[in-house]
Scaffold this active site. Sequence first.
Site, mmCIF file in Angstrom:
data_model
loop_
_atom_site.group_PDB
_atom_site.id
_atom_site.type_symbol
_atom_site.label_atom_id
_atom_site.label_comp_id
_atom_site.label_asym_id
_atom_site.label_seq_id
_atom_site.Cartn_x
_atom_site.Cartn_y
_atom_site.Cartn_z
ATOM 1 N N LYS A 126 8.479 142.320 -73.307
ATOM 2 C CA LYS A 126 8.920 141.996 -74.658
ATOM 3 C C LYS A 126 9.741 143.132 -75.247
ATOM 4 O O LYS A 126 10.863 142.928 -75.723
ATOM 5 C CB LYS A 126 7.713 141.707 -75.562
ATOM 6 C CG LYS A 126 8.113 141.294 -76.980
ATOM 7 C CD LYS A 126 6.907 141.101 -77.874
ATOM 8 C CE LYS A 126 6.381 142.423 -78.377
ATOM 9 N NZ LYS A 126 5.363 142.277 -79.447
ATOM 10 N N ASP A 145 7.201 136.967 -78.666
ATOM 11 C CA ASP A 145 6.233 137.611 -79.550
ATOM 12 C C ASP A 145 5.238 136.568 -80.029
ATOM 13 O O ASP A 145 5.225 135.431 -79.553
ATOM 14 C CB ASP A 145 6.943 138.305 -80.718
ATOM 15 C CG ASP A 145 7.419 137.330 -81.777
ATOM 16 O OD1 ASP A 145 7.573 136.120 -81.470
ATOM 17 O OD2 ASP A 145 7.638 137.758 -82.924
#
Length: 227
Positions: A126, A145
Amino acid sequence: MGTPRESRAEQAEEIVDRLEAEYPDSTISLRYSNRLELLIAVILSAQCTDERVNTETRELFATYETASDYANAPQEELAEALSSITYYNSKAGYIRESCEIIVEEHDGEVPDTMAELTELPGVGRKTANVVLQHGHDVVEGIVVDTHVQRLSRRLGLTEEEYPETIEQELMELVPDGYWQQFTHLCIDHGRAVCTARNPDCGDCVLADICPSERGDGEVDLASGDPW
């Protein structure tokens, strides 16, 4: 309960079209002026709001300007500078160790590949995707996320639970030209309407194609939404 499009790919395309119209200026909300600041900000943003990070990094970025500055800072000093950030001790360690590697192995410059970025302490896919997309203009994945996880599952794009597997499914559904923007659209919609606890289904532009929408302001828990 809304009715999704016939295929998940069609569902994804419709979601992007509608959210783009709803949030035409959607973009990253973290503030930074270079790649190092971006990396630091994204590390700090884990389980912490972007607003809080932006507040704290104003002074942080004025005090520490280079990777060497962070690498040479005493752990206690850096932790104190981050004391209002969640898990500040751990994050201070990640930042120091990452900057040591950046200085020793990358001549003080933030690396530009997924493999090199994910070798840095505290940096997973991420964080690496954010740095690649916004620091190096390289898009090779989708940032997953908490908002992307929640909306993707509620909207019937995936039944997976882990970010890595959700990312792989989304990359097959969302056209690659929208991989970067898809995250920002989900974040904006997740903050404004499709919140974790009390989603405003009655005021949602996706309600009629959302398999989790119940028309009473509640999300159908049977959809497997990960609260």
